[in-house]
Scaffold this active site. Structure first.
Site, short mmCIF file in Angstrom:
data_model
loop_
_atom_site.label_atom_id
_atom_site.label_comp_id
_atom_site.label_asym_id
_atom_site.label_seq_id
_atom_site.Cartn_x
_atom_site.Cartn_y
_atom_site.Cartn_z
N CYS A 116 0.73 -1.20 -0.02
CA CYS A 116 0.03 -0.10 0.02
C CYS A 116 0.79 1.23 0.08
CB CYS A 116 -0.98 0.07 1.30
SG CYS A 116 -1.88 -1.55 1.46
N HIS A 244 -3.21 6.65 2.13
CA HIS A 244 -3.90 5.42 1.53
C HIS A 244 -5.23 5.24 2.01
CE1 HIS A 244 -4.24 1.51 0.73
NE2 HIS A 244 -4.23 0.66 2.10
N ASN A 274 -10.61 -0.37 -1.24
CA ASN A 274 -8.93 -0.33 -0.83
C ASN A 274 -8.28 -1.09 -2.17
OD1 ASN A 274 -6.36 -1.05 0.04
ND2 ASN A 274 -7.03 -1.39 2.28
#
Length: 318
Positions: A116, A244, A274
């Site tokens: 990420c 993020h 996500n």
């Protein structure tokens, strides 16, 4: 030694797969309700790729858009960095294929896996290559196909992850538009977020949600303050916060701890899910597309996740 110059982001691009999956569609598969999903994650929908939408295909689509916005000819790109943890084939790396799909030939190209945090890591590396004169332009792409690693029997991962790609072009600039990158890791906590193999030989994403939440909200604010210190600014000086897109609860909690007004916070998580290394560039690109930003706006990029790895910097909006 080459003469030092400034570096800045000059173009942005995004690719979201054609299939938009709502909570109503996915809830039954995961054995939960749409309300349960939104309450726990803040997500209302996410994109899932089809058979023809590979990591490299999505990356090339996003990269081409970024080059068009930057008005940079593919022949003038000297380096392509693909931030990804989910390319189907481990060997070869995907960056050379991404370059070839766009029409960039004989360029340097490599993959970077910091999960990420991958896009923020890559922006830092790209800026350094520009500053020392090793590249005229660098194409950075974050692209993920997390739908390959989700288990319907694990609602915590099945409902949260999505697919997509986001890209940025980093070019020389008289005024430095990318601050020094703050990065780090905590390998002692690597087991709380990653992939595991089941008895049938399938690899699935596994996550300890509560531990990820606690680690993020405890440690990421410290990183954010260090990013500002490296850039020589205060938190109050930033115009936009693009962390993020892990989970809306995490994004909101970080903004509250850092006292960043809600209207300055990117929340692409709500309808994109996500997307790991793609989440920061996707959110940044959407922020630009919204028309709410102005050239030169200060934006904090902050990636964090599996590893546990993290990275961030202040960039100026193109």
């Amino acid at each position: 030694m080459a003469q030092m110059t400034g570096a800045a982001i000059t173009g942005l691009g995004a690719y979201r797969p054609s299939r938009l999956i709502t909570n109503e569609e996915i809830a039954g598969e995961a054995g939960v309700t749409p309300e349960w999903i939104e309450e726990r994650t803040g997500i209302r929908s996410r994109y899932r790729s089809g058979p023809e939408e590979s990591v490299t295909m999505m990356a090339a689509e996003a990269g081409g858009k970024a080059l068009a916005m930057a008005n940079v000819d593919p022949a003038d790109v000297d380096l392509v960095i693909l931030a990804s943890a989910t390319k189907k084939d481990r060997i070869p790396g995907g960056a050379p294929e991404v370059a070839s799909r766009i029409g960039i030939t004989t360029t340097g190209a490599f993959d970077l896996n910091a999960a990420c945090a991958g896009f923020a890591y890559s922006i830092g590396l790209a800026a350094n290559e520009i500053r020392v004169g090793s590249a005229r332009n660098v194409l950075v792409v974050g692209a993920e196909q997390l739908s390959r690693f989700i288990d319907p029997e694990d609602p915590a991962t099945y409902v949260i992850f999505g697919d997509g790609a986001g890209a940025a072009v980093v070019s020389p600039s008289e005024v430095d538009g990318i601050s020094p990158t703050v990065w780090g890791s905590d390998g002692s906590r690597a087991d709380i977020l990653g992939t595991k193999w089941d008895a049938n030989g399938r690899e699935f994403a596994k996550m300890d949600g509560p531990l990820v939440y606690r680690w993020s909200t405890k440690n990421v604010p410290r990183v954010a303050r260090k990013v500002c210190a490296f850039a020589g600014i205060e938190l109050s000086d930033i115009d936009w916060f693009v962390p993020h897109q892990a989970n809306l609860r995490i994004v909101d909690q970080l903004a509250e701890i850092l006292q960043i007004p809600d209207e300055k916070v990117a929340k692409d998580i709500i309808d994109t899910g996500n997307t790991s290394a793609a989440s920061v560039p996707l959110a940044l690109s959407r922020l630009h597309e919204s028309g709410r930003t102005s050239p030169g706006d200060r934006v904090m990029l902050l990636g964090f996740g599996a590893g546990l790895a993290y990275a961030g910097q202040i960039i100026r909006m193109p």
